[in-house]
Design a protein around this motif. Sequence first.
Motif, mmCIF file in Angstrom:
data_model
loop_
_atom_site.group_PDB
_atom_site.id
_atom_site.type_symbol
_atom_site.label_atom_id
_atom_site.label_comp_id
_atom_site.label_asym_id
_atom_site.label_seq_id
_atom_site.Cartn_x
_atom_site.Cartn_y
_atom_site.Cartn_z
ATOM 1 N N TRP A 43 1.503 22.814 34.655
ATOM 2 C CA TRP A 43 2.025 24.187 34.765
ATOM 3 C C TRP A 43 3.492 24.156 35.182
ATOM 4 O O TRP A 43 4.328 24.824 34.589
ATOM 5 C CB TRP A 43 1.197 24.964 35.795
ATOM 6 C CG TRP A 43 1.387 26.436 35.800
ATOM 7 C CD1 TRP A 43 0.582 27.355 35.199
ATOM 8 C CD2 TRP A 43 2.425 27.200 36.452
ATOM 9 N NE1 TRP A 43 1.049 28.635 35.437
ATOM 10 C CE2 TRP A 43 2.182 28.562 36.199
ATOM 11 C CE3 TRP A 43 3.529 26.861 37.211
ATOM 12 C CZ2 TRP A 43 3.003 29.577 36.686
ATOM 13 C CZ3 TRP A 43 4.359 27.859 37.694
ATOM 14 C CH2 TRP A 43 4.089 29.204 37.426
ATOM 15 N N GLN A 47 7.110 25.152 33.412
ATOM 16 C CA GLN A 47 8.031 26.073 34.080
ATOM 17 C C GLN A 47 9.439 25.476 34.136
ATOM 18 O O GLN A 47 10.425 26.174 33.908
ATOM 19 C CB GLN A 47 7.526 26.402 35.494
ATOM 20 C CG GLN A 47 8.292 27.517 36.170
ATOM 21 C CD GLN A 47 8.124 28.859 35.475
ATOM 22 O OE1 GLN A 47 7.077 29.148 34.902
ATOM 23 N NE2 GLN A 47 9.152 29.674 35.520
ATOM 24 N N TRP A 88 4.043 27.488 45.303
ATOM 25 C CA TRP A 88 4.156 28.745 44.556
ATOM 26 C C TRP A 88 4.829 29.846 45.379
ATOM 27 O O TRP A 88 5.498 30.698 44.821
ATOM 28 C CB TRP A 88 2.790 29.169 44.021
ATOM 29 C CG TRP A 88 2.584 28.609 42.641
ATOM 30 C CD1 TRP A 88 2.855 29.239 41.460
ATOM 31 C CD2 TRP A 88 2.131 27.308 42.287
ATOM 32 N NE1 TRP A 88 2.587 28.394 40.402
ATOM 33 C CE2 TRP A 88 2.142 27.204 40.879
ATOM 34 C CE3 TRP A 88 1.708 26.204 43.029
ATOM 35 C CZ2 TRP A 88 1.754 26.066 40.193
ATOM 36 C CZ3 TRP A 88 1.314 25.054 42.350
ATOM 37 C CH2 TRP A 88 1.345 24.993 40.948
ATOM 38 N N GLU A 130 7.540 39.099 34.165
ATOM 39 C CA GLU A 130 6.518 38.114 33.812
ATOM 40 C C GLU A 130 6.560 36.906 34.739
ATOM 41 O O GLU A 130 5.512 36.421 35.189
ATOM 42 C CB GLU A 130 6.718 37.670 32.359
ATOM 43 C CG GLU A 130 5.717 36.652 31.885
ATOM 44 C CD GLU A 130 6.012 36.176 30.464
ATOM 45 O OE1 GLU A 130 5.770 34.977 30.211
ATOM 46 O OE2 GLU A 130 6.475 36.970 29.637
ATOM 47 N N GLU A 131 7.765 36.410 35.036
ATOM 48 C CA GLU A 131 7.899 35.222 35.894
ATOM 49 C C GLU A 131 7.310 35.481 37.279
ATOM 50 O O GLU A 131 6.528 34.667 37.787
ATOM 51 C CB GLU A 131 9.373 34.814 36.036
ATOM 52 C CG GLU A 131 10.022 34.346 34.765
ATOM 53 C CD GLU A 131 9.634 32.950 34.349
ATOM 54 O OE1 GLU A 131 8.738 32.333 34.968
ATOM 55 O OE2 GLU A 131 10.232 32.454 33.392
ATOM 56 N N GLU A 133 5.182 37.759 38.162
ATOM 57 C CA GLU A 133 3.746 37.978 38.031
ATOM 58 C C GLU A 133 2.996 36.650 37.912
ATOM 59 O O GLU A 133 1.933 36.463 38.524
ATOM 60 C CB GLU A 133 3.448 38.864 36.826
ATOM 61 C CG GLU A 133 1.971 39.137 36.621
ATOM 62 C CD GLU A 133 1.690 39.977 35.385
ATOM 63 O OE1 GLU A 133 0.745 40.782 35.461
ATOM 64 O OE2 GLU A 133 2.396 39.825 34.367
ATOM 65 N N ASN A 134 3.531 35.708 37.135
ATOM 66 C CA ASN A 134 2.890 34.405 36.974
ATOM 67 C C ASN A 134 2.739 33.685 38.309
ATOM 68 O O ASN A 134 1.686 33.115 38.607
ATOM 69 C CB ASN A 134 3.672 33.530 35.988
ATOM 70 C CG ASN A 134 3.535 33.990 34.557
ATOM 71 O OD1 ASN A 134 2.613 34.719 34.206
ATOM 72 N ND2 ASN A 134 4.473 33.563 33.719
ATOM 73 N N ASP A 137 0.156 35.534 40.443
ATOM 74 C CA ASP A 137 -1.205 35.299 39.946
ATOM 75 C C ASP A 137 -1.749 33.953 40.426
ATOM 76 O O ASP A 137 -2.920 33.855 40.802
ATOM 77 C CB ASP A 137 -1.247 35.365 38.416
ATOM 78 C CG ASP A 137 -1.108 36.770 37.869
ATOM 79 O OD1 ASP A 137 -1.137 37.736 38.663
ATOM 80 O OD2 ASP A 137 -0.945 36.898 36.640
ATOM 81 N N VAL A 138 -0.919 32.920 40.393
ATOM 82 C CA VAL A 138 -1.375 31.610 40.851
ATOM 83 C C VAL A 138 -1.635 31.648 42.360
ATOM 84 O O VAL A 138 -2.641 31.118 42.832
ATOM 85 C CB VAL A 138 -0.373 30.496 40.480
ATOM 86 C CG1 VAL A 138 -0.784 29.161 41.104
ATOM 87 C CG2 VAL A 138 -0.264 30.354 38.957
ATOM 88 N N ARG A 162 -2.133 26.131 30.694
ATOM 89 C CA ARG A 162 -0.920 26.894 30.357
ATOM 90 C C ARG A 162 -0.296 26.321 29.091
ATOM 91 O O ARG A 162 -0.179 25.114 28.920
ATOM 92 C CB ARG A 162 0.089 26.818 31.506
ATOM 93 C CG ARG A 162 1.346 27.588 31.215
ATOM 94 C CD ARG A 162 2.317 27.560 32.343
ATOM 95 N NE ARG A 162 3.525 28.305 31.990
ATOM 96 C CZ ARG A 162 4.584 28.400 32.746
ATOM 97 N NH1 ARG A 162 4.598 27.850 33.941
ATOM 98 N NH2 ARG A 162 5.637 29.080 32.334
#
Length: 165
Positions: A43, A47, A88, A130-131, A133-134, A137-138, A162
């Motif tokens: 993942w 990134q 994260w 989006e970034e 949120e990703n 989410d993790v 991913r």
Amino acid sequence: MKLSKKLEKALNKQVAMEYEAAYKYNGMRIYLDDFGVPGATHWMTLQTKEEIQHAEDFIQFIKSLDGQVELAEIQAETTKYDGLASVWEAGLAHEKEITKSIEEILALAIKEKNYAAENFLRTYVDEQVEEEENFRDVLQLFELAGKDKAAMFQVDSYLGQRGQE
């Protein structure tokens, strides 16, 4: 259409921020690999590559408006973290910095009525939604898994998917 010196400087600063993000995420990738989580490593590898592409997008945009690209010095990044969630959390904090920077550059482009820059930057405003949120989410997955090793194994497996969606 030409870039003002102020807008050119701001866009070049963003190039550096995108490369810094890639460098930061590569440090995280190294930590994750050492930690033994192949899915999370995968993942973060993607990134890292995505941030390099973002830097390239900004470089090409500057050049397309006959601007001068200047590459800034990049600081050393750590490869040490206090567990998966801390990776994260640091990534989300960095993405928020990038979002703020892009929004500031967009405000400048609007003020200068540089419509090409405005259009380009709006795509990155959407990208930043989006970034962030990703990363959130993790973090939520880690929270749900808690200390359950089987659940963390499943999260790692999920992270390894991913790019295969």
